[in-house]
Design a protein around this motif. Structure first.
Motif, PDB file in Angstrom:
ATOM      1  N   ILE A  25       0.846  -1.184   0.000  1.00 16.99           N
ATOM      2  CA  ILE A  25       0.000   0.000   0.000  1.00 16.99           C
ATOM      3  C   ILE A  25       0.886   1.241   0.000  1.00 16.99           C
ATOM      4  O   ILE A  25       1.808   1.341   0.805  1.00 16.99           O
ATOM      5  N   THR A  26       0.593   2.163  -0.903  1.00 10.25           N
ATOM      6  CA  THR A  26       1.300   3.435  -0.921  1.00 10.25           C
ATOM      7  C   THR A  26       0.277   4.553  -0.708  1.00 10.25           C
ATOM      8  O   THR A  26      -0.879   4.433  -1.109  1.00 10.25           O
ATOM      9  N   TYR A  27       0.733   5.599  -0.057  1.00  7.78           N
ATOM     10  CA  TYR A  27      -0.130   6.729   0.266  1.00  7.78           C
ATOM     11  C   TYR A  27       0.453   7.988  -0.365  1.00  7.78           C
ATOM     12  O   TYR A  27       1.661   8.115  -0.509  1.00  7.78           O
ATOM     13  N   ARG A  28      -0.437   8.923  -0.682  1.00  5.56           N
ATOM     14  CA  ARG A  28       0.005  10.186  -1.260  1.00  5.56           C
ATOM     15  C   ARG A  28      -0.949  11.284  -0.810  1.00  5.56           C
ATOM     16  O   ARG A  28      -2.159  11.089  -0.758  1.00  5.56           O
ATOM     17  N   ARG A  29      -0.381  12.436  -0.487  1.00  4.21           N
ATOM     18  CA  ARG A  29      -1.211  13.598  -0.147  1.00  4.21           C
ATOM     19  C   ARG A  29      -0.702  14.773  -0.955  1.00  4.21           C
ATOM     20  O   ARG A  29       0.456  15.167  -0.847  1.00  4.21           O
ATOM     21  N   GLU A  30      -1.578  15.311  -1.761  1.00  2.00           N
ATOM     22  CA  GLU A  30      -1.234  16.465  -2.571  1.00  2.00           C
ATOM     23  C   GLU A  30      -1.111  17.698  -1.666  1.00  2.00           C
ATOM     24  O   GLU A  30      -1.770  17.787  -0.630  1.00  2.00           O
ATOM     25  N   THR A  31      -0.277  18.632  -2.064  1.00  2.00           N
ATOM     26  CA  THR A  31      -0.124  19.873  -1.318  1.00  2.00           C
ATOM     27  C   THR A  31      -1.477  20.552  -1.162  1.00  2.00           C
ATOM     28  O   THR A  31      -2.206  20.717  -2.138  1.00  2.00           O
ATOM     29  N   GLY A  32      -1.811  20.883   0.069  1.00  2.00           N
ATOM     30  CA  GLY A  32      -3.069  21.558   0.348  1.00  2.00           C
ATOM     31  C   GLY A  32      -4.268  20.634   0.516  1.00  2.00           C
ATOM     32  O   GLY A  32      -5.328  21.081   0.916  1.00  2.00           O
ATOM     33  N   ALA A  33      -4.098  19.358   0.217  1.00  2.00           N
ATOM     34  CA  ALA A  33      -5.213  18.408   0.358  1.00  2.00           C
ATOM     35  C   ALA A  33      -5.407  18.047   1.824  1.00  2.00           C
ATOM     36  O   ALA A  33      -4.450  17.979   2.597  1.00  2.00           O
ATOM     37  N   SER A  34      -6.633  17.815   2.213  1.00  2.00           N
ATOM     38  CA  SER A  34      -6.910  17.467   3.607  1.00  2.00           C
ATOM     39  C   SER A  34      -6.826  15.956   3.849  1.00  2.00           C
ATOM     40  O   SER A  34      -6.697  15.527   4.985  1.00  2.00           O
ATOM     41  N   GLU A  35      -6.914  15.177   2.792  1.00  2.00           N
ATOM     42  CA  GLU A  35      -6.874  13.716   2.933  1.00  2.00           C
ATOM     43  C   GLU A  35      -5.844  13.120   1.984  1.00  2.00           C
ATOM     44  O   GLU A  35      -5.531  13.699   0.945  1.00  2.00           O
ATOM     45  N   HIS A  36      -5.362  11.954   2.339  1.00  2.00           N
ATOM     46  CA  HIS A  36      -4.425  11.251   1.475  1.00  2.00           C
ATOM     47  C   HIS A  36      -5.186  10.326   0.531  1.00  2.00           C
ATOM     48  O   HIS A  36      -6.340   9.995   0.769  1.00  2.00           O
ATOM     49  N   THR A  37      -4.546   9.971  -0.553  1.00  2.00           N
ATOM     50  CA  THR A  37      -5.068   8.941  -1.439  1.00  2.00           C
ATOM     51  C   THR A  37      -4.183   7.720  -1.259  1.00  2.00           C
ATOM     52  O   THR A  37      -3.073   7.810  -0.742  1.00  2.00           O
ATOM     53  N   TRP A  38      -4.673   6.562  -1.660  1.00  2.00           N
ATOM     54  CA  TRP A  38      -3.897   5.337  -1.514  1.00  2.00           C
ATOM     55  C   TRP A  38      -3.979   4.488  -2.778  1.00  2.00           C
ATOM     56  O   TRP A  38      -4.892   4.650  -3.592  1.00  2.00           O
ATOM     57  N   HIS A  39      -3.010   3.624  -2.918  1.00  2.00           N
ATOM     58  CA  HIS A  39      -2.964   2.644  -4.006  1.00  2.00           C
ATOM     59  C   HIS A  39      -2.512   1.329  -3.386  1.00  2.00           C
ATOM     60  O   HIS A  39      -1.530   1.301  -2.635  1.00  2.00           O
ATOM     61  N   ALA A  40      -3.239   0.266  -3.657  1.00  2.00           N
ATOM     62  CA  ALA A  40      -2.889  -1.043  -3.104  1.00  2.00           C
ATOM     63  C   ALA A  40      -2.691  -2.045  -4.237  1.00  2.00           C
ATOM     64  O   ALA A  40      -3.482  -2.103  -5.177  1.00  2.00           O
ATOM     65  N   SER A  41      -1.624  -2.793  -4.132  1.00  2.00           N
ATOM     66  CA  SER A  41      -1.368  -3.898  -5.033  1.00  2.00           C
ATOM     67  C   SER A  41      -1.412  -5.162  -4.185  1.00  2.00           C
ATOM     68  O   SER A  41      -0.563  -5.360  -3.310  1.00  2.00           O
ATOM     69  N   VAL A  42      -2.431  -5.980  -4.407  1.00  2.00           N
ATOM     70  CA  VAL A  42      -2.605  -7.204  -3.639  1.00  2.00           C
ATOM     71  C   VAL A  42      -2.088  -8.363  -4.488  1.00  2.00           C
ATOM     72  O   VAL A  42      -2.566  -8.591  -5.590  1.00  2.00           O
ATOM     73  N   SER A  43      -1.094  -9.074  -3.960  1.00  2.00           N
ATOM     74  CA  SER A  43      -0.501 -10.201  -4.662  1.00  2.00           C
ATOM     75  C   SER A  43      -1.068 -11.501  -4.128  1.00  2.00           C
ATOM     76  O   SER A  43      -1.399 -11.614  -2.942  1.00  2.00           O
ATOM     77  N   GLY A  44      -1.176 -12.475  -5.014  1.00  2.00           N
ATOM     78  CA  GLY A  44      -1.676 -13.773  -4.582  1.00  2.00           C
ATOM     79  C   GLY A  44      -1.578 -14.803  -5.686  1.00  2.00           C
ATOM     80  O   GLY A  44      -1.105 -14.515  -6.781  1.00  2.00           O
ATOM     81  N   TYR A  45      -2.013 -15.998  -5.359  1.00  2.00           N
ATOM     82  CA  TYR A  45      -2.036 -17.079  -6.339  1.00  2.00           C
ATOM     83  C   TYR A  45      -3.387 -17.094  -7.028  1.00  2.00           C
ATOM     84  O   TYR A  45      -4.429 -16.938  -6.390  1.00  2.00           O
ATOM     85  N   ARG A  46      -3.373 -17.294  -8.336  1.00  2.00           N
ATOM     86  CA  ARG A  46      -4.598 -17.310  -9.132  1.00  2.00           C
ATOM     87  C   ARG A  46      -5.492 -18.467  -8.695  1.00  2.00           C
ATOM     88  O   ARG A  46      -5.022 -19.577  -8.472  1.00  2.00           O
ATOM     89  N   VAL A  47      -6.780 -18.179  -8.567  1.00  2.48           N
ATOM     90  CA  VAL A  47      -7.770 -19.206  -8.257  1.00  2.48           C
ATOM     91  C   VAL A  47      -8.468 -19.565  -9.558  1.00  2.48           C
ATOM     92  O   VAL A  47      -9.022 -18.695 -10.234  1.00  2.48           O
ATOM     93  N   LEU A  48      -8.419 -20.828  -9.927  1.00 11.04           N
ATOM     94  CA  LEU A  48      -9.023 -21.294 -11.179  1.00 11.04           C
ATOM     95  C   LEU A  48     -10.542 -21.305 -11.051  1.00 11.04           C
ATOM     96  O   LEU A  48     -11.099 -21.263  -9.946  1.00 11.04           O
ATOM     97  N   ALA A  49     -11.234 -21.399 -12.192  1.00 12.37           N
ATOM     98  CA  ALA A  49     -12.697 -21.382 -12.216  1.00 12.37           C
ATOM     99  C   ALA A  49     -13.313 -22.503 -11.378  1.00 12.37           C
ATOM    100  O   ALA A  49     -14.397 -22.343 -10.824  1.00 12.37           O
ATOM    101  N   ASN A  50     -12.588 -23.614 -11.232  1.00 13.99           N
ATOM    102  CA  ASN A  50     -13.110 -24.734 -10.438  1.00 13.99           C
ATOM    103  C   ASN A  50     -12.789 -24.582  -8.950  1.00 13.99           C
ATOM    104  O   ASN A  50     -13.060 -25.476  -8.159  1.00 13.99           O
TER     105      ASN A  50
END
Length: 86
Positions: A25-50
């Protein structure tokens, strides 16, 4: 990377479902912004259709602009729990 164990499967709503093993998870707050934004990259093993978990690793990207109904509760708790205080 925040390690996850026994985390529910995550789907991108299209053709990818994964059994998560980590989240970055990475966070970012623009100058003057009251809240931060976030970006999440969730890694895992692929689950097949079955429902079988394959050994192919993949990831799903989510951000603060993603519909909140798509972001699972466990991930939102991580995001909120590790958010910068300033």
């Amino acid at each position: 990377m925040l390690e996850r164990a026994d985390t529910p499967q995550l789907s991108d709503g299209f053709d990818t479902t994964l059994a998560p093993y980590g989240a970055r998870i990475t966070y970012r707050r623009e100058t003057g912004a009251s809240e931060h934004t976030w970006h999440a990259s969730v890694s895992g093993y692929r689950v097949l259709a079955n429902g079988i978990v394959d050994m192919d690793a993949t990831s799903i990207e989510l951000s603060s602009t993603t519909d909140t109904t798509v972001t699972p509760d466990w991930l939102m708790r991580l995001i909120e729990g590790h958010a910068p205080s300033r």
